[in-house]
Design a protein around this motif. Structure first.
Motif, PDB file in Angstrom:
ATOM      1  N   TYR A   1       0.863  -1.170   0.000  1.00  0.00           N
ATOM      2  CA  TYR A   1       0.000   0.000   0.000  1.00  0.00           C
ATOM      3  C   TYR A   1       0.899   1.218   0.000  1.00  0.00           C
ATOM      4  CZ  TYR A   1      -4.144  -2.726   1.366  1.00  0.00           C
ATOM      5  OH  TYR A   1      -5.194  -3.605   1.393  1.00  0.00           O
TER       6      TYR A   1
ATOM      7  N   LYS B   1      -5.136   9.582   1.878  1.00  0.00           N
ATOM      8  CA  LYS B   1      -5.576   8.253   2.306  1.00  0.00           C
ATOM      9  C   LYS B   1      -4.530   7.198   1.976  1.00  0.00           C
ATOM     10  CE  LYS B   1     -10.594   7.962   1.726  1.00  0.00           C
ATOM     11  NZ  LYS B   1     -11.648   7.217   1.021  1.00  0.00           N
TER      12      LYS B   1
ATOM     13  N   PHE C   1      -4.346   1.208  -1.918  1.00  0.00           N
ATOM     14  CA  PHE C   1      -3.945  -0.154  -2.261  1.00  0.00           C
ATOM     15  C   PHE C   1      -3.136  -0.150  -3.548  1.00  0.00           C
ATOM     16  CE2 PHE C   1      -4.173  -4.643  -2.792  1.00  0.00           C
ATOM     17  CZ  PHE C   1      -4.559  -4.912  -4.104  1.00  0.00           C
TER      18      PHE C   1
ATOM     19  N   MET D   1       4.843   7.273   1.496  1.00  0.00           N
ATOM     20  CA  MET D   1       5.204   6.216   2.423  1.00  0.00           C
ATOM     21  C   MET D   1       4.642   4.919   1.840  1.00  0.00           C
ATOM     22  SD  MET D   1       6.590   5.681   5.471  1.00  0.00           S
ATOM     23  CE  MET D   1       6.230   6.527   6.996  1.00  0.00           C
TER      24      MET D   1
ATOM     25  N   PHE E   1       3.822   1.008   2.409  1.00  0.00           N
ATOM     26  CA  PHE E   1       3.610   0.034   3.478  1.00  0.00           C
ATOM     27  C   PHE E   1       3.488  -1.368   2.896  1.00  0.00           C
ATOM     28  CE2 PHE E   1       3.180   2.950   6.845  1.00  0.00           C
ATOM     29  CZ  PHE E   1       2.407   4.020   6.429  1.00  0.00           C
TER      30      PHE E   1
ATOM     31  N   GLY F   1       3.614  -3.171   8.132  1.00  0.00           N
ATOM     32  CA  GLY F   1       4.928  -2.784   8.580  1.00  0.00           C
ATOM     33  C   GLY F   1       4.971  -1.302   8.916  1.00  0.00           C
ATOM     34  N   GLU F   2       6.140  -0.859   9.330  1.00  0.00           N
ATOM     35  CA  GLU F   2       6.319   0.535   9.747  1.00  0.00           C
ATOM     36  C   GLU F   2       6.388   1.497   8.555  1.00  0.00           C
ATOM     37  OE1 GLU F   2       5.914   0.316  13.690  1.00  0.00           O
ATOM     38  OE2 GLU F   2       6.719   2.133  12.787  1.00  0.00           O
TER      39      GLU F   2
ATOM     40  N   LEU G   1     -15.574   4.240   1.680  1.00  0.00           N
ATOM     41  CA  LEU G   1     -15.820   4.143   3.108  1.00  0.00           C
ATOM     42  C   LEU G   1     -15.729   5.556   3.662  1.00  0.00           C
ATOM     43  CD1 LEU G   1     -16.404   1.827   5.025  1.00  0.00           C
ATOM     44  CD2 LEU G   1     -13.963   1.580   5.405  1.00  0.00           C
TER      45      LEU G   1
ATOM     46  N   GLN H   1     -11.673  -3.582   9.641  1.00  0.00           N
ATOM     47  CA  GLN H   1     -10.593  -3.447  10.604  1.00  0.00           C
ATOM     48  C   GLN H   1     -10.429  -1.978  10.999  1.00  0.00           C
ATOM     49  OE1 GLN H   1      -8.420  -7.097   8.257  1.00  0.00           O
ATOM     50  NE2 GLN H   1      -7.164  -5.368   8.769  1.00  0.00           N
TER      51      GLN H   1
ATOM     52  N   TYR I   1      -7.656   0.682  12.673  1.00  0.00           N
ATOM     53  CA  TYR I   1      -6.242   0.879  12.923  1.00  0.00           C
ATOM     54  C   TYR I   1      -6.042   2.234  13.594  1.00  0.00           C
ATOM     55  CZ  TYR I   1      -5.327  -2.789   9.417  1.00  0.00           C
ATOM     56  OH  TYR I   1      -5.288  -3.976   8.705  1.00  0.00           O
TER      57      TYR I   1
ATOM     58  N   GLN J   1      -2.904   5.132  13.604  1.00  0.00           N
ATOM     59  CA  GLN J   1      -1.659   5.459  12.923  1.00  0.00           C
ATOM     60  C   GLN J   1      -1.051   6.706  13.526  1.00  0.00           C
ATOM     61  OE1 GLN J   1      -1.985   6.489   8.725  1.00  0.00           O
ATOM     62  NE2 GLN J   1       0.086   5.793   8.306  1.00  0.00           N
TER      63      GLN J   1
ATOM     64  N   GLY K   1       4.176   9.298  10.453  1.00  0.00           N
ATOM     65  CA  GLY K   1       5.402   8.674   9.988  1.00  0.00           C
ATOM     66  C   GLY K   1       5.518   7.197  10.288  1.00  0.00           C
ATOM     67  N   GLU K   2       4.442   6.590  10.766  1.00  0.00           N
ATOM     68  CA  GLU K   2       4.488   5.170  11.096  1.00  0.00           C
ATOM     69  C   GLU K   2       3.389   4.411  10.371  1.00  0.00           C
ATOM     70  OE1 GLU K   2       6.111   5.996  15.636  1.00  0.00           O
ATOM     71  OE2 GLU K   2       4.514   4.533  15.305  1.00  0.00           O
ATOM     72  N   GLY K   3       3.472   3.093  10.412  1.00  0.00           N
ATOM     73  CA  GLY K   3       2.465   2.278   9.765  1.00  0.00           C
ATOM     74  C   GLY K   3       1.218   2.139  10.612  1.00  0.00           C
ATOM     75  N   PRO K   4       0.085   1.793   9.987  1.00  0.00           N
ATOM     76  CA  PRO K   4      -1.142   1.570  10.753  1.00  0.00           C
ATOM     77  C   PRO K   4      -0.976   0.379  11.688  1.00  0.00           C
ATOM     78  CG  PRO K   4      -1.583   1.737   8.388  1.00  0.00           C
ATOM     79  CD  PRO K   4      -0.120   1.607   8.541  1.00  0.00           C
TER      80      PRO K   4
ATOM     81  N   LEU L   1      -2.908  -2.323  14.000  1.00  0.00           N
ATOM     82  CA  LEU L   1      -4.236  -2.922  14.110  1.00  0.00           C
ATOM     83  C   LEU L   1      -4.783  -2.792  15.525  1.00  0.00           C
ATOM     84  CD1 LEU L   1      -6.397  -4.735  12.694  1.00  0.00           C
ATOM     85  CD2 LEU L   1      -5.247  -6.646  13.828  1.00  0.00           C
TER      86      LEU L   1
ATOM     87  N   LEU M   1      -8.214   4.946  11.833  1.00  0.00           N
ATOM     88  CA  LEU M   1      -8.595   4.596  10.468  1.00  0.00           C
ATOM     89  C   LEU M   1      -9.454   3.343  10.468  1.00  0.00           C
ATOM     90  CD1 LEU M   1      -5.025   4.952   8.970  1.00  0.00           C
ATOM     91  CD2 LEU M   1      -6.917   6.427   8.373  1.00  0.00           C
TER      92      LEU M   1
ATOM     93  N   GLN N   1      -8.120  -6.692  -1.080  1.00  0.00           N
ATOM     94  CA  GLN N   1      -7.605  -5.410  -0.640  1.00  0.00           C
ATOM     95  C   GLN N   1      -8.458  -4.813   0.455  1.00  0.00           C
ATOM     96  OE1 GLN N   1      -8.513  -1.885  -3.167  1.00  0.00           O
ATOM     97  NE2 GLN N   1      -8.933  -3.406  -4.746  1.00  0.00           N
ATOM     98  N   LEU N   2      -7.901  -3.794   1.084  1.00  0.00           N
ATOM     99  CA  LEU N   2      -8.625  -3.012   2.070  1.00  0.00           C
ATOM    100  C   LEU N   2      -9.062  -1.700   1.440  1.00  0.00           C
ATOM    101  CD1 LEU N   2      -6.417  -3.425   5.274  1.00  0.00           C
ATOM    102  CD2 LEU N   2      -8.659  -4.428   4.861  1.00  0.00           C
TER     103      LEU N   2
ATOM    104  N   TRP O   1     -10.073   1.989   2.406  1.00  0.00           N
ATOM    105  CA  TRP O   1      -9.766   2.786   3.587  1.00  0.00           C
ATOM    106  C   TRP O   1     -10.692   3.985   3.737  1.00  0.00           C
ATOM    107  CZ3 TRP O   1      -5.908   1.592   7.080  1.00  0.00           C
ATOM    108  CH2 TRP O   1      -5.058   0.553   6.710  1.00  0.00           C
ATOM    109  N   GLY O   2     -11.002   4.287   4.991  1.00  0.00           N
ATOM    110  CA  GLY O   2     -11.587   5.576   5.311  1.00  0.00           C
ATOM    111  C   GLY O   2     -10.486   6.628   5.334  1.00  0.00           C
ATOM    112  N   ALA O   3     -10.884   7.893   5.352  1.00  0.00           N
ATOM    113  CA  ALA O   3      -9.901   8.981   5.327  1.00  0.00           C
ATOM    114  C   ALA O   3      -9.268   9.217   6.696  1.00  0.00           C
ATOM    115  CB  ALA O   3     -10.552  10.264   4.824  1.00  0.00           C
TER     116      ALA O   3
END
Lengths: 115, 109
Positions: free
Chosen positions: A35, A42, A45, A89, A91, A107-108, B4, B33, B35, B37, B40-43, B45, B88, B96-97, B99-101
């Protein structure tokens, strides 16, 4: 707790260069994903991968992009001839495809800056 | 195209108050799901909900999946400054997922 790991955490590259982003998914997972998230936007995917082939890809995932599982543990995203708009970024994520809800773990991230 | 819609986009409240974040869609999802966030980092869960009408609790966080599996909510009771972050929701569709904003939540001490 098992986690998805990504390298590099941050990469700066010149426009037109090729970039490879690497990921080690959770070891017993079978489904792998990439992703991306452009700053302030947002999560989007890109692609999903199962049984050594792409199962689904988005419109973003054009011929510039490719994925590979070169061995039993790594999952890579290659971006050929990077463009400024590829700055984002990225992911990596994985899931086992069997647990309730097919939960996807992320992942981060690898922060790519194209200059 | 599946969408979403997440609301509110931004919420700033005082410590101790309750809040609810909503995720709505016209599409049915096999699971959804939530999440969190950090910049600067990943989501990361929080929870997966699968069954229509399902309610899951994670300490002061309560997650609910709508009966028709088209919507979900996150309710936080007695919010604390440590709850500050971007929340999120993401619906599972095929491989796939969607995503909401996101909802940017700020809890003021």
């Amino acid at each position: 707790e098992p986690e998805v790991t990504q390298t590099p955490s941050h990469q700066v590259t010149q426009m037109g260069q090729e970039v490879i982003l690497r990921c080690v998914p959770i070891s017993n997972h079978l489904y792998f994903y990439w992703y991306r998230q452009i700053l302030g936007q947002k999560v989007e995917f890109l692609v999903s991968f199962y049984n050594n082939e792409i199962s689904e890809k988005s419109e973003i995932f054009d011929d510039q992009f490719s994925v590979e599982r070169p061995d039993g543990s790594n999952f890579t995203l290659k971006i050929r001839s990077t463009k400024l708009e590829d700055s984002a970024m990225y992911f990596c994520a994985s899931s086992d495809g069997q647990s309730s809800g097919n939960t996807i773990y992320f992942g981060e991230g690898s922060w790519l800056t194209v200059v | 195209t599946q969408l979403l819609e997440q609301s509110p986009q931004f919420l700033s409240i005082q410590e101790g108050e309750n809040l609810t974040v909503y995720c709505n869609s016209s599409s049915v999802f096999s699971s959804l799901q939530w999440y969190r966030q950090e910049p600067g980092e990943g989501p990361v869960l929080l929870v997966t909900v699968v069954t229509g009408g399902e309610v899951k609790k994670l300490k002061r966080l309560t997650f609910q999946f709508g009966d028709a599996r088209k919507d979900s909510s996150l309710h936080i009771t007695a919010a604390q400054p440590g709850d500050t972050g971007l929340y999120l929701c993401a619906g599972h569709s095929n491989y796939q997922l969607i995503w909401g904003a996101g909802t940017k939540l700020i809890i003021k001490p």
